[in-house]
Design a protein around this motif. Structure first.
Motif, PDB file in Angstrom:
ATOM      1  N   ARG A 195       0.823  -1.228   0.000  1.00  0.00           N
ATOM      2  CA  ARG A 195       0.000   0.000   0.000  1.00  0.00           C
ATOM      3  C   ARG A 195       0.848   1.265   0.000  1.00  0.00           C
ATOM      4  O   ARG A 195       0.316   2.365  -0.103  1.00  0.00           O
ATOM      5  CB  ARG A 195      -0.924   0.003   1.218  1.00  0.00           C
ATOM      6  CG  ARG A 195      -2.020  -1.051   1.151  1.00  0.00           C
ATOM      7  CD  ARG A 195      -3.046  -0.840   2.248  1.00  0.00           C
ATOM      8  NE  ARG A 195      -2.438  -0.698   3.551  1.00  0.00           N
ATOM      9  CZ  ARG A 195      -2.476  -1.613   4.517  1.00  0.00           C
ATOM     10  NH1 ARG A 195      -3.113  -2.738   4.317  1.00  0.00           N
ATOM     11  NH2 ARG A 195      -1.905  -1.393   5.679  1.00  0.00           N
ATOM     12  N   MET A 196       2.143   1.120   0.135  1.00  0.00           N
ATOM     13  CA  MET A 196       3.022   2.288   0.147  1.00  0.00           C
ATOM     14  C   MET A 196       3.096   2.863  -1.264  1.00  0.00           C
ATOM     15  O   MET A 196       3.438   2.172  -2.214  1.00  0.00           O
ATOM     16  CB  MET A 196       4.411   1.898   0.648  1.00  0.00           C
ATOM     17  CG  MET A 196       5.210   3.075   1.098  1.00  0.00           C
ATOM     18  SD  MET A 196       6.582   2.533   2.129  1.00  0.00           S
ATOM     19  CE  MET A 196       7.928   3.233   1.227  1.00  0.00           C
ATOM     20  N   ARG A 197       2.775   4.127  -1.369  1.00  0.00           N
ATOM     21  CA  ARG A 197       2.734   4.785  -2.674  1.00  0.00           C
ATOM     22  C   ARG A 197       4.128   5.227  -3.114  1.00  0.00           C
ATOM     23  O   ARG A 197       4.968   5.558  -2.275  1.00  0.00           O
ATOM     24  CB  ARG A 197       1.826   6.009  -2.603  1.00  0.00           C
ATOM     25  CG  ARG A 197       0.403   5.639  -2.344  1.00  0.00           C
ATOM     26  CD  ARG A 197      -0.459   6.872  -2.362  1.00  0.00           C
ATOM     27  NE  ARG A 197      -1.853   6.475  -2.215  1.00  0.00           N
ATOM     28  CZ  ARG A 197      -2.749   7.183  -1.596  1.00  0.00           C
ATOM     29  NH1 ARG A 197      -2.426   8.338  -1.051  1.00  0.00           N
ATOM     30  NH2 ARG A 197      -3.992   6.757  -1.520  1.00  0.00           N
ATOM     31  N   PRO A 198       4.334   5.301  -4.421  1.00  0.00           N
ATOM     32  CA  PRO A 198       5.605   5.861  -4.906  1.00  0.00           C
ATOM     33  C   PRO A 198       5.767   7.286  -4.371  1.00  0.00           C
ATOM     34  O   PRO A 198       4.816   8.062  -4.328  1.00  0.00           O
ATOM     35  CB  PRO A 198       5.432   5.867  -6.435  1.00  0.00           C
ATOM     36  CG  PRO A 198       4.380   4.832  -6.704  1.00  0.00           C
ATOM     37  CD  PRO A 198       3.466   4.865  -5.505  1.00  0.00           C
ATOM     38  N   GLY A 199       6.954   7.604  -3.945  1.00  0.00           N
ATOM     39  CA  GLY A 199       7.222   8.937  -3.414  1.00  0.00           C
ATOM     40  C   GLY A 199       6.912   9.094  -1.943  1.00  0.00           C
ATOM     41  O   GLY A 199       7.185  10.148  -1.355  1.00  0.00           O
ATOM     42  N   ALA A 200       6.341   8.069  -1.301  1.00  0.00           N
ATOM     43  CA  ALA A 200       5.968   8.171   0.116  1.00  0.00           C
ATOM     44  C   ALA A 200       7.188   8.424   1.002  1.00  0.00           C
ATOM     45  O   ALA A 200       7.114   9.207   1.950  1.00  0.00           O
ATOM     46  CB  ALA A 200       5.236   6.916   0.569  1.00  0.00           C
ATOM     47  N   LEU A 201       8.298   7.778   0.693  1.00  0.00           N
ATOM     48  CA  LEU A 201       9.501   7.973   1.509  1.00  0.00           C
ATOM     49  C   LEU A 201       9.959   9.433   1.444  1.00  0.00           C
ATOM     50  O   LEU A 201      10.249  10.033   2.480  1.00  0.00           O
ATOM     51  CB  LEU A 201      10.622   7.039   1.052  1.00  0.00           C
ATOM     52  CG  LEU A 201      11.976   7.231   1.758  1.00  0.00           C
ATOM     53  CD1 LEU A 201      11.852   7.025   3.267  1.00  0.00           C
ATOM     54  CD2 LEU A 201      13.017   6.295   1.164  1.00  0.00           C
ATOM     55  N   GLU A 202       9.978   9.997   0.269  1.00  0.00           N
ATOM     56  CA  GLU A 202      10.417  11.389   0.117  1.00  0.00           C
ATOM     57  C   GLU A 202       9.511  12.341   0.896  1.00  0.00           C
ATOM     58  O   GLU A 202       9.986  13.289   1.536  1.00  0.00           O
ATOM     59  CB  GLU A 202      10.452  11.783  -1.364  1.00  0.00           C
ATOM     60  CG  GLU A 202      11.553  11.095  -2.158  1.00  0.00           C
ATOM     61  CD  GLU A 202      11.257   9.627  -2.488  1.00  0.00           C
ATOM     62  OE1 GLU A 202      10.075   9.207  -2.442  1.00  0.00           O
ATOM     63  OE2 GLU A 202      12.226   8.897  -2.772  1.00  0.00           O
ATOM     64  N   VAL A 203       8.202  12.095   0.864  1.00  0.00           N
ATOM     65  CA  VAL A 203       7.259  12.930   1.614  1.00  0.00           C
ATOM     66  C   VAL A 203       7.537  12.823   3.109  1.00  0.00           C
ATOM     67  O   VAL A 203       7.591  13.825   3.823  1.00  0.00           O
ATOM     68  CB  VAL A 203       5.799  12.531   1.299  1.00  0.00           C
ATOM     69  CG1 VAL A 203       4.820  13.197   2.260  1.00  0.00           C
ATOM     70  CG2 VAL A 203       5.459  12.871  -0.141  1.00  0.00           C
ATOM     71  N   ARG A 204       7.735  11.607   3.594  1.00  0.00           N
ATOM     72  CA  ARG A 204       7.989  11.402   5.018  1.00  0.00           C
ATOM     73  C   ARG A 204       9.310  12.025   5.445  1.00  0.00           C
ATOM     74  O   ARG A 204       9.415  12.576   6.542  1.00  0.00           O
ATOM     75  CB  ARG A 204       7.961   9.907   5.369  1.00  0.00           C
ATOM     76  CG  ARG A 204       6.581   9.317   5.305  1.00  0.00           C
ATOM     77  CD  ARG A 204       5.684  10.024   6.296  1.00  0.00           C
ATOM     78  NE  ARG A 204       4.335   9.568   6.211  1.00  0.00           N
ATOM     79  CZ  ARG A 204       3.272  10.351   6.211  1.00  0.00           C
ATOM     80  NH1 ARG A 204       3.415  11.659   6.258  1.00  0.00           N
ATOM     81  NH2 ARG A 204       2.067   9.858   6.165  1.00  0.00           N
ATOM     82  N   LEU A 205      10.321  11.942   4.606  1.00  0.00           N
ATOM     83  CA  LEU A 205      11.601  12.554   4.949  1.00  0.00           C
ATOM     84  C   LEU A 205      11.452  14.065   5.132  1.00  0.00           C
ATOM     85  O   LEU A 205      11.996  14.638   6.081  1.00  0.00           O
ATOM     86  CB  LEU A 205      12.656  12.246   3.877  1.00  0.00           C
ATOM     87  CG  LEU A 205      13.090  10.777   3.778  1.00  0.00           C
ATOM     88  CD1 LEU A 205      14.015  10.574   2.579  1.00  0.00           C
ATOM     89  CD2 LEU A 205      13.742  10.295   5.052  1.00  0.00           C
ATOM     90  N   LYS A 206      10.687  14.704   4.265  1.00  0.00           N
ATOM     91  CA  LYS A 206      10.427  16.151   4.401  1.00  0.00           C
ATOM     92  C   LYS A 206       9.646  16.435   5.679  1.00  0.00           C
ATOM     93  O   LYS A 206       9.935  17.401   6.396  1.00  0.00           O
ATOM     94  CB  LYS A 206       9.668  16.672   3.183  1.00  0.00           C
ATOM     95  CG  LYS A 206      10.508  16.749   1.942  1.00  0.00           C
ATOM     96  CD  LYS A 206       9.689  17.238   0.757  1.00  0.00           C
ATOM     97  CE  LYS A 206      10.508  17.169  -0.512  1.00  0.00           C
ATOM     98  NZ  LYS A 206       9.710  17.499  -1.699  1.00  0.00           N
ATOM     99  N   ASP A 207       8.638  15.593   5.970  1.00  0.00           N
ATOM    100  CA  ASP A 207       7.860  15.764   7.206  1.00  0.00           C
ATOM    101  C   ASP A 207       8.754  15.652   8.430  1.00  0.00           C
ATOM    102  O   ASP A 207       8.615  16.405   9.404  1.00  0.00           O
ATOM    103  CB  ASP A 207       6.752  14.705   7.306  1.00  0.00           C
ATOM    104  CG  ASP A 207       5.648  14.866   6.284  1.00  0.00           C
ATOM    105  OD1 ASP A 207       5.523  15.956   5.677  1.00  0.00           O
ATOM    106  OD2 ASP A 207       4.898  13.886   6.090  1.00  0.00           O
ATOM    107  N   GLN A 208       9.687  14.709   8.402  1.00  0.00           N
ATOM    108  CA  GLN A 208      10.583  14.504   9.536  1.00  0.00           C
ATOM    109  C   GLN A 208      11.504  15.701   9.744  1.00  0.00           C
ATOM    110  O   GLN A 208      11.735  16.121  10.883  1.00  0.00           O
ATOM    111  CB  GLN A 208      11.394  13.211   9.330  1.00  0.00           C
ATOM    112  CG  GLN A 208      10.544  11.972   9.407  1.00  0.00           C
ATOM    113  CD  GLN A 208      11.181  10.764   8.758  1.00  0.00           C
ATOM    114  OE1 GLN A 208      12.315  10.795   8.298  1.00  0.00           O
ATOM    115  NE2 GLN A 208      10.421   9.670   8.708  1.00  0.00           N
TER     116      GLN A 208
END
Length: 192
Positions: free
Chosen positions: A83-96
């Protein structure tokens, strides 16, 4: 985590709980009431105003339950990886980056930030902490050996199974029998 902190504080001090997503706060009111917690101030974000502006540089501890990919939960939720969408890691890194930088402004001199993820990815864990300390040289990582004794009752057992790095502790399902978690404690230099 708010309830655990409240229990550790034993009704003393001031505990503030907030989340950027106000839907995440909805269940906390009933839980706090059931637990008899009276020293917790729940702050729901309202518009563009900063709900934490009044505690600038005055917090003893800022605990970040960081938004992350949740890769550490795949042991008990294996379908989550699909269920993890493409680009999800990049979004989370910015949130962090956003929540870490916000926490830096809240911690008082000598205060601490505890950064926690339920991820096993280096980008969300150790690499995020290295980048934070490069941006905020007034913070340093509390040596993992010092945090183990404070955070876990059986520190020796924990240290024998969790993975220690210069940035913190990584728990993995294979080594600790838990979900994957990362914990780092950062301390702001005391005022001179």
């Amino acid at each position: 985590k708010t309830l655990a902190l409240a229990a550790m504080m034993q009704g003393k001090g001031r505990l503030i709980a907030t989340d950027h997503d106000k839907r995440q706060l909805a269940p906390i009111y009933e839980r706090l009431s059931r637990a008899g917690v009276h020293n917790c101030d729940v702050r729901t974000p309202k518009g563009p105003n900063d709900t934490l502006a009044d505690i600038h540089a005055s917090a003893d501890l800022v605990l970040i339950d960081a938004p992350c990919t949740g890769t550490g939960t795949w042991r008990r939720n294996p379908d989550a990886k699909w269920r993890m969408r493409p680009g999800a890691l990049e979004v989370r890194l910015k949130d962090q980056v956003t929540v870490l930088d916000r926490a830096a402004a809240l911690a008082k001199p000598g205060g601490r930030i505890a950064y926690i993820t339920c991820s096993v990815l280096p980008q969300e864990n150790g690499e995020q902490i290295k980048a934070f300390t490069a941006r905020h040289p007034e913070f340093s990582v509390v040596p993992p050996e010092q945090t183990a004794a404070v955070l876990w009752d059986k520190a020796e057992d924990f240290a024998a199974t969790a993975l220690k790095s210069d940035e913190g502790w990584l728990m993995t399902p294979r080594r600790t029998g838990t979900d994957g978690f990362f914990v780092s404690v950062l301390k702001r230099a005391a005022a001179t």
